[in-house]
Design an enzyme around this catalytic site. Structure first.
Site, PDB file in Angstrom:
ATOM      1  N   LEU A 166      48.284 -69.930  25.017  1.00 58.15           N
ATOM      2  CA  LEU A 166      49.313 -70.969  25.120  1.00 58.15           C
ATOM      3  C   LEU A 166      49.519 -71.675  23.785  1.00 58.15           C
ATOM      4  CD1 LEU A 166      47.920 -72.149  28.529  1.00 58.15           C
ATOM      5  CD2 LEU A 166      50.172 -71.095  28.173  1.00 58.15           C
ATOM      6  N   PRO A 167      50.728 -72.256  23.596  1.00 53.25           N
ATOM      7  CA  PRO A 167      51.054 -72.750  22.259  1.00 53.25           C
ATOM      8  C   PRO A 167      50.422 -74.078  21.863  1.00 53.25           C
ATOM      9  CG  PRO A 167      52.920 -73.029  23.753  1.00 53.25           C
ATOM     10  CD  PRO A 167      51.885 -72.275  24.503  1.00 53.25           C
ATOM     11  N   LYS A 194      50.195 -77.481  13.669  1.00 56.29           N
ATOM     12  CA  LYS A 194      49.336 -78.002  14.756  1.00 56.29           C
ATOM     13  C   LYS A 194      47.862 -77.751  14.436  1.00 56.29           C
ATOM     14  CE  LYS A 194      48.304 -75.019  17.652  1.00 56.29           C
ATOM     15  NZ  LYS A 194      47.795 -73.989  18.522  1.00 56.29           N
ATOM     16  N   LYS A 233      37.254 -72.050  15.074  1.00 51.94           N
ATOM     17  CA  LYS A 233      38.611 -71.515  14.839  1.00 51.94           C
ATOM     18  C   LYS A 233      39.393 -72.420  13.875  1.00 51.94           C
ATOM     19  CE  LYS A 233      42.701 -69.638  15.497  1.00 51.94           C
ATOM     20  NZ  LYS A 233      43.125 -68.486  14.710  1.00 51.94           N
ATOM     21  N   THR A 250      44.543 -71.868  20.628  1.00 52.00           N
ATOM     22  CA  THR A 250      43.896 -72.799  19.690  1.00 52.00           C
ATOM     23  C   THR A 250      44.299 -74.207  20.117  1.00 52.00           C
ATOM     24  OG1 THR A 250      44.161 -71.157  17.953  1.00 52.00           O
ATOM     25  CG2 THR A 250      43.607 -73.400  17.263  1.00 52.00           C
TER      26      THR A 250
HETATM   27  P1  NAD Z   1      54.054 -68.248  21.361  1.00 47.95           P
HETATM   28  O1  NAD Z   1      54.781 -69.538  21.282  1.00 47.95           O
HETATM   29  O2  NAD Z   1      54.665 -67.001  20.819  1.00 47.95           O
HETATM   30  O3  NAD Z   1      53.673 -67.944  22.907  1.00 47.95           O
HETATM   31  C1  NAD Z   1      53.272 -68.925  23.831  1.00 47.95           C
HETATM   32  C2  NAD Z   1      53.742 -68.489  25.228  1.00 47.95           C
HETATM   33  O4  NAD Z   1      53.266 -69.463  26.180  1.00 47.95           O
HETATM   34  C3  NAD Z   1      55.272 -68.447  25.366  1.00 47.95           C
HETATM   35  O5  NAD Z   1      55.662 -67.199  25.897  1.00 47.95           O
HETATM   36  C4  NAD Z   1      55.599 -69.610  26.318  1.00 47.95           C
HETATM   37  O6  NAD Z   1      56.719 -69.340  27.147  1.00 47.95           O
HETATM   38  C5  NAD Z   1      54.306 -69.723  27.106  1.00 47.95           C
HETATM   39  N1  NAD Z   1      54.091 -71.062  27.647  1.00 47.95           N
HETATM   40  C6  NAD Z   1      54.320 -72.257  27.042  1.00 47.95           C
HETATM   41  N2  NAD Z   1      53.966 -73.274  27.849  1.00 47.95           N
HETATM   42  C7  NAD Z   1      53.517 -72.713  29.010  1.00 47.95           C
HETATM   43  C8  NAD Z   1      53.018 -73.245  30.226  1.00 47.95           C
HETATM   44  N3  NAD Z   1      52.891 -74.583  30.409  1.00 47.95           N
HETATM   45  N4  NAD Z   1      52.649 -72.382  31.213  1.00 47.95           N
HETATM   46  C9  NAD Z   1      52.752 -71.039  31.013  1.00 47.95           C
HETATM   47  N5  NAD Z   1      53.206 -70.474  29.877  1.00 47.95           N
HETATM   48  C10 NAD Z   1      53.592 -71.303  28.883  1.00 47.95           C
HETATM   49  O7  NAD Z   1      52.620 -68.528  20.680  1.00 47.95           O
HETATM   50  P2  NAD Z   1      51.637 -67.422  20.034  1.00 47.95           P
HETATM   51  O8  NAD Z   1      51.994 -67.220  18.595  1.00 47.95           O
HETATM   52  O9  NAD Z   1      51.522 -66.260  20.957  1.00 47.95           O
HETATM   53  O10 NAD Z   1      50.268 -68.281  20.030  1.00 47.95           O
HETATM   54  C11 NAD Z   1      49.555 -68.532  21.234  1.00 47.95           C
HETATM   55  C12 NAD Z   1      48.247 -69.228  20.855  1.00 47.95           C
HETATM   56  O11 NAD Z   1      47.459 -68.361  20.020  1.00 47.95           O
HETATM   57  C13 NAD Z   1      48.441 -70.529  20.073  1.00 47.95           C
HETATM   58  O12 NAD Z   1      47.477 -71.463  20.482  1.00 47.95           O
HETATM   59  C14 NAD Z   1      48.228 -70.108  18.627  1.00 47.95           C
HETATM   60  O13 NAD Z   1      47.781 -71.182  17.824  1.00 47.95           O
HETATM   61  C15 NAD Z   1      47.169 -69.029  18.785  1.00 47.95           C
HETATM   62  N6  NAD Z   1      47.159 -67.995  17.741  1.00 47.95           N
HETATM   63  C16 NAD Z   1      48.328 -67.401  17.332  1.00 47.95           C
HETATM   64  C17 NAD Z   1      48.276 -66.405  16.337  1.00 47.95           C
HETATM   65  C18 NAD Z   1      49.538 -65.715  15.839  1.00 47.95           C
HETATM   66  O14 NAD Z   1      49.439 -65.005  14.809  1.00 47.95           O
HETATM   67  N7  NAD Z   1      50.686 -65.869  16.474  1.00 47.95           N
HETATM   68  C19 NAD Z   1      47.053 -66.012  15.794  1.00 47.95           C
HETATM   69  C20 NAD Z   1      45.885 -66.597  16.272  1.00 47.95           C
HETATM   70  C21 NAD Z   1      45.958 -67.593  17.251  1.00 47.95           C
END
Ligand code: NAD
Length: 304
Positions: A66-67, A237, A168, A93
């Site tokens: 989740l974001p 964030k 992390k 995260t």
């Molecule tokens: P993203 O925004 O692409 O995906 C998040 C998903 O969660 C979206 O599809 C959204 O619709 C869904 N969502 C939002 N609120 C929700 C809720 N209340 N209930 C259900 N679903 C919900 O984000 P991401 O890039 O996939 O990152 C996800 C997590 O992983 C974050 O915490 C980020 O910091 C961490 N992260 C990301 C990366 C990267 O390279 N993208 C790398 C390491 C860690």
């Protein structure tokens, strides 16, 4: 017997992680409020959940990517009354404070939590080469190890709730620093007349090389695609969460504070949904240069 898994949050990271779990033979019930993301999960072989609670009614173990901390708190509120769920694995995260709140809230409902933030980006999620930092009950880690191994390399950090989140944030503060510092240094070199592609080659052969110069610059900055797959808002964030934790511990944070300003400048100039490799753009604008590593017609190494 195969556990039924739930997966909530099918974004940049969640979608490829879900595909790997399905490919490893796990039955998965998925949910995301974005219909197109949920359709993609169903095409990959998952069952569609109606909502967060429905996933927790049908799955033994629920994973989430989740974001924001707020989204993790919302989802933990939605799954806690689930009929079947016994374990929650948060791959997001969110920082140690939120992780501790989630642990506490779910423990009252007989659900154990593993914090499991990941590192390695979208590419690592697709390839199953993520680093997974895990904190929570060791016995739960041991019993879910094979599930986590479908995603990458699980590393047990500590039994203390939130410890993996602190780990992390340390990792991401350093990754953010390497990217912002490389961007600033390359902008300076281009302003002085150096070729950006040659600079990156030299850094990677020398002592200035980092993951930023080895992977992020060649993949998304030099070709000016800015599509590495991590949003500027999420990087901002993470640095803010690091700063909150460092300040509450009264640990030095001058470098993190300067890096935090780079990301807030990028959010202001490029928007939170821009790719985090766009951190170079406000620096280019300030210096009046463009770091363009695309081959030109006169480049002898350009493909014919
Ligand atoms: P993203 O925004 O692409 O995906 C998040 C998903 O969660 C979206 O599809 C959204 O619709 C869904 N969502 C939002 N609120 C929700 C809720 N209340 N209930 C259900 N679903 C919900 O984000 P991401 O890039 O996939 O990152 C996800 C997590 O992983 C974050 O915490 C980020 O910091 C961490 N992260 C990301 C990366 C990267 O390279 N993208 C790398 C390491 C860690």
């Amino acid at each position: 017997m195969n556990l039924t898994l739930g997966f909530i949050g099918l974004g940049h990271m969640g979608s490829p992680m879900l595909r790997r779990l399905v490919a490893a033979g796990h039955p998965v019930v998925a949910f995301d409020p974005r219909a197109e993301a949920l359709d993609g999960a169903v095409r990959a072989g998952a069952a569609a959940g109606a909502d967060v609670r429905d996933v927790a009614d049908r799955a033994d173990v629920v994973l989430a990517s989740l974001p924001t901390p707020q989204a993790s708190l919302e989802v933990s509120g939605g799954i806690r009354h689930g009929a079947r769920i016994r374990r929650f694995v948060d791959l997001s995260t969110v920082g140690a404070t939120t992780a501790q709140q989630v642990h506490e809230r779910l423990r009252e409902h007989g659900i154990s939590t593993l914090d499991c933030p990941v590192s390695g980006g979208v590419h690592g999620a697709e390839q199953g080469t993520l680093a997974l930092m895990v904190s929570g009950p060791r016995t739960e880690f041991d019993s879910l190890r094979t599930v986590l191994e479908a995603l990458g390399r699980p590393i047990f950090v500590s039994e203390s709730p939130g410890a993996a989140q602190t780990m992390k944030l340390v990792n991401n503060m350093l990754a953010a620093t390497a990217l912002a510092a490389t961007a600033e240094a390359v902008v300076m070199g281009v302003r002085a007349g150096l070729d950006p592609g040659v600079m990156i080659d030299v850094l990677n052969a020398g002592s200035g090389g980092t993951h930023a110069s080895r992977d992020k610059f060649p993949r998304a900055v030099l070709p000016r695609t800015f599509d590495y797959g991590f949003a500027t808002g999420l990087m901002a964030k993470d640095v803010d969460l690091y700063l909150d934790e460092a300040r509450s511990l009264q640990a030095p944070s001058d470098i993190a504070a300067a890096i935090g300003r780079c990301w807030s400048d990028t959010v202001a100039a490029e928007g939170p949904d821009s790719d985090f490799t766009a951190v170079i753009k406000p620096m280019e604008a300030a210096a009046g240069v463009l770091v363009d590593g695309r081959p030109t017609d006169s480049d002898p190494s350009a493909p014919a």
